[in-house]
Design a protein around this motif. Structure first.
Motif, mmCIF file in Angstrom:
data_model
loop_
_atom_site.group_PDB
_atom_site.id
_atom_site.type_symbol
_atom_site.label_atom_id
_atom_site.label_comp_id
_atom_site.label_asym_id
_atom_site.label_seq_id
_atom_site.Cartn_x
_atom_site.Cartn_y
_atom_site.Cartn_z
ATOM 1 N N CYS A 88 1.076 -0.856 0.188
ATOM 2 C CA CYS A 88 -0.075 -0.177 -0.566
ATOM 3 C C CYS A 88 0.726 1.232 0.035
ATOM 4 C CB CYS A 88 -1.137 -0.025 1.402
ATOM 5 S SG CYS A 88 -2.054 1.654 1.185
ATOM 6 N N LEU A 89 0.890 2.015 -0.878
ATOM 7 C CA LEU A 89 1.372 3.321 -0.769
ATOM 8 C C LEU A 89 1.600 3.667 0.146
ATOM 9 C CD1 LEU A 89 0.719 4.835 -4.344
ATOM 10 C CD2 LEU A 89 2.356 3.058 -4.027
ATOM 11 N N SER A 90 0.646 3.901 0.706
ATOM 12 C CA SER A 90 0.258 4.790 2.393
ATOM 13 C C SER A 90 0.614 4.182 3.396
ATOM 14 C CB SER A 90 -1.073 4.955 2.623
ATOM 15 O OG SER A 90 -1.779 5.873 1.644
ATOM 16 N N ILE A 91 1.452 2.894 3.146
ATOM 17 C CA ILE A 91 1.950 2.336 4.302
ATOM 18 C C ILE A 91 3.321 1.646 3.746
ATOM 19 C CG2 ILE A 91 1.947 0.618 6.156
ATOM 20 C CD1 ILE A 91 -0.877 -0.064 5.158
ATOM 21 N N PRO A 92 4.317 2.397 2.836
ATOM 22 C CA PRO A 92 5.429 1.644 2.065
ATOM 23 C C PRO A 92 6.174 1.208 2.693
ATOM 24 C CG PRO A 92 4.861 3.903 2.665
ATOM 25 C CD PRO A 92 4.211 3.998 3.887
ATOM 26 N N ASP A 93 6.849 -0.079 1.984
ATOM 27 C CA ASP A 93 7.391 -1.266 2.422
ATOM 28 C C ASP A 93 7.234 -2.394 3.394
ATOM 29 O OD1 ASP A 93 9.594 0.414 1.130
ATOM 30 O OD2 ASP A 93 10.244 1.113 2.862
ATOM 31 N N ILE A 94 5.488 -2.379 3.247
ATOM 32 C CA ILE A 94 5.235 -3.601 4.229
ATOM 33 C C ILE A 94 4.488 -4.024 3.074
ATOM 34 C CG2 ILE A 94 3.455 -3.699 6.061
ATOM 35 C CD1 ILE A 94 6.170 -3.064 7.207
ATOM 36 N N TYR A 95 3.887 -5.552 3.278
ATOM 37 C CA TYR A 95 3.534 -6.112 2.426
ATOM 38 C C TYR A 95 3.152 -7.306 3.454
ATOM 39 C CZ TYR A 95 6.730 -3.793 -0.879
ATOM 40 O OH TYR A 95 7.109 -3.038 -1.469
ATOM 41 N N GLY A 96 1.924 -7.793 2.522
ATOM 42 C CA GLY A 96 1.618 -9.250 3.252
ATOM 43 C C GLY A 96 0.687 -9.709 1.776
ATOM 44 N N ASP A 97 0.227 -11.439 2.811
ATOM 45 C CA ASP A 97 -0.765 -11.884 1.765
ATOM 46 C C ASP A 97 -1.752 -11.604 2.437
ATOM 47 O OD1 ASP A 97 0.966 -12.823 -0.070
ATOM 48 O OD2 ASP A 97 1.266 -15.047 1.107
ATOM 49 N N VAL A 98 -3.531 -11.273 1.107
ATOM 50 C CA VAL A 98 -4.120 -11.092 1.287
ATOM 51 C C VAL A 98 -4.884 -12.143 0.611
ATOM 52 C CG1 VAL A 98 -6.468 -9.519 1.140
ATOM 53 C CG2 VAL A 98 -3.804 -8.188 2.406
ATOM 54 N N GLU A 99 -6.353 -12.608 1.608
ATOM 55 C CA GLU A 99 -6.862 -13.298 0.389
ATOM 56 C C GLU A 99 -8.640 -12.509 0.306
ATOM 57 O OE1 GLU A 99 -8.943 -17.172 1.594
ATOM 58 O OE2 GLU A 99 -10.627 -16.670 1.318
ATOM 59 N N ARG A 100 -8.467 -12.369 -1.154
ATOM 60 C CA ARG A 100 -9.353 -11.739 -2.089
ATOM 61 C C ARG A 100 -10.457 -12.566 -2.651
ATOM 62 N NH1 ARG A 100 -9.935 -6.166 -0.006
ATOM 63 N NH2 ARG A 100 -7.436 -5.509 0.149
ATOM 64 N N ALA A 101 -11.648 -12.303 -3.974
ATOM 65 C CA ALA A 101 -12.574 -12.967 -4.603
ATOM 66 C C ALA A 101 -11.474 -13.057 -5.747
ATOM 67 C CB ALA A 101 -13.339 -11.856 -4.230
ATOM 68 N N MET A 102 -11.642 -13.726 -6.805
ATOM 69 C CA MET A 102 -10.507 -13.480 -7.508
ATOM 70 C C MET A 102 -11.418 -13.636 -8.687
ATOM 71 S SD MET A 102 -8.271 -15.284 -9.557
ATOM 72 C CE MET A 102 -7.701 -16.597 -9.126
ATOM 73 N N ARG A 103 -12.845 -13.312 -8.999
ATOM 74 C CA ARG A 103 -13.119 -11.837 -10.051
ATOM 75 C C ARG A 103 -14.880 -10.776 -9.047
ATOM 76 N NH1 ARG A 103 -18.671 -14.083 -13.288
ATOM 77 N NH2 ARG A 103 -17.947 -12.375 -14.732
ATOM 78 N N VAL A 104 -14.180 -9.745 -9.524
ATOM 79 C CA VAL A 104 -15.698 -8.842 -9.109
ATOM 80 C C VAL A 104 -16.115 -8.380 -10.229
ATOM 81 C CG1 VAL A 104 -14.216 -8.388 -7.074
ATOM 82 C CG2 VAL A 104 -13.910 -6.999 -8.783
ATOM 83 N N VAL A 105 -17.674 -7.567 -10.099
ATOM 84 C CA VAL A 105 -17.784 -6.983 -11.630
ATOM 85 C C VAL A 105 -17.958 -5.528 -10.254
ATOM 86 C CG1 VAL A 105 -19.610 -6.464 -13.099
ATOM 87 C CG2 VAL A 105 -19.082 -9.080 -12.507
ATOM 88 N N VAL A 106 -17.309 -4.634 -10.827
ATOM 89 C CA VAL A 106 -17.019 -3.544 -10.571
ATOM 90 C C VAL A 106 -18.660 -2.481 -11.120
ATOM 91 C CG1 VAL A 106 -16.864 -1.539 -9.141
ATOM 92 C CG2 VAL A 106 -15.767 -4.087 -8.953
ATOM 93 N N ARG A 107 -19.234 -1.526 -10.726
ATOM 94 C CA ARG A 107 -20.818 -0.501 -11.573
ATOM 95 C C ARG A 107 -19.790 0.563 -10.518
ATOM 96 N NH1 ARG A 107 -26.131 -2.528 -10.205
ATOM 97 N NH2 ARG A 107 -25.644 -3.662 -12.507
#
Ligand code: K1U
Ligand code: ZN
Length: 187
Positions: A88-107
């Protein structure tokens, strides 16, 4: 157009819920243009308005050289799962594995106020979820286990103290804009 400052943790504005955009006017379009410029300067694939200290419900995205803005975005479909690394550009140099939906439809609305839908998979789907989370005041570290979140925040706090950074603002330096990021440690 201008590169704006990106605010960083623990700035409380990152935790606010964004306000719907009612009128897409000249000021909104200038904000969008500046956000694209800021995102490219910071080598990001997305940027949400709260990250530049604004309350508008909008984010810019460019994962695969197809830049677009989502104004008042809503996830209308989410399916499947993917686990992958986020930063995240607001938490520089910190990384982590995150589970997300594989597919999204955004309106969402585009910069002219027209309604559109984007059907996204993989990294674009991840990026959309990350950016829409910002508009709800959510950050990727919220999905980490308590132990990993504490470790990430401790590392972040240590780095800030070392830098003497009390401003909660990240300036993108010309060197940073030109160079590549090194991933020190993952959570
Ligand atoms: O909102 C942000 O802080 C931008 C962030 C978005 C994001 C990163 C990783 C996965 C999903 C969404 C970034 O762009 S950080 C830069 C980065 O980690 C990255 C850059 C190029 C490809 C992949 C990740
Ligand atoms: Zn982010």
């Amino acid at each position: 157009m201008a590169v704006r400052s990106i605010i960083t943790l623990p700035d409380k504005r990152l935790r606010l819920k964004s306000e719907p955009v009612k009128a897409i006017d000249k000021e909104t379009r200038a904000l969008i243009d500046d956000m694209f410029e800021t995102m490219y300067a910071a080598k990001g694939i997305g940027l949400a308005a709260p990250q530049v200290g604004r309350t508008e419900r909008l984010s810019v995205i460019d994962v695969d050289e197809h830049p677009f803005v989502v104004i008042n975005p809503e996830i209308v479909l989410a399916e499947g799962k993917q686990k992958g690394e986020e930063g995240c550009l607001s938490i520089p140099d910190i990384y982590g594995d995150v589970e997300r939906a594989m597919r999204v439809v955004v309106r969402a609305q585009d910069r002219n106020g027209g309604s559109f839908e984007v059907d996204a998979n993989d990294l674009l789907a991840r990026c959309l979820q990350h950016e829409i989370d910002h508009l709800h005041g959510r950050l990727f570290i919220d999905y980490l286990s308590l132990v990993k979140r504490r470790a990430a925040l401790a590392k972040w706090e240590k780095a800030r103290q070392k830098d003497g950074d009390r401003s909660h603002v990240r300036k993108v330096t010309p060197q940073e804009a030109a160079g590549s990021h090194r991933r020190d440690e993952e959570f």
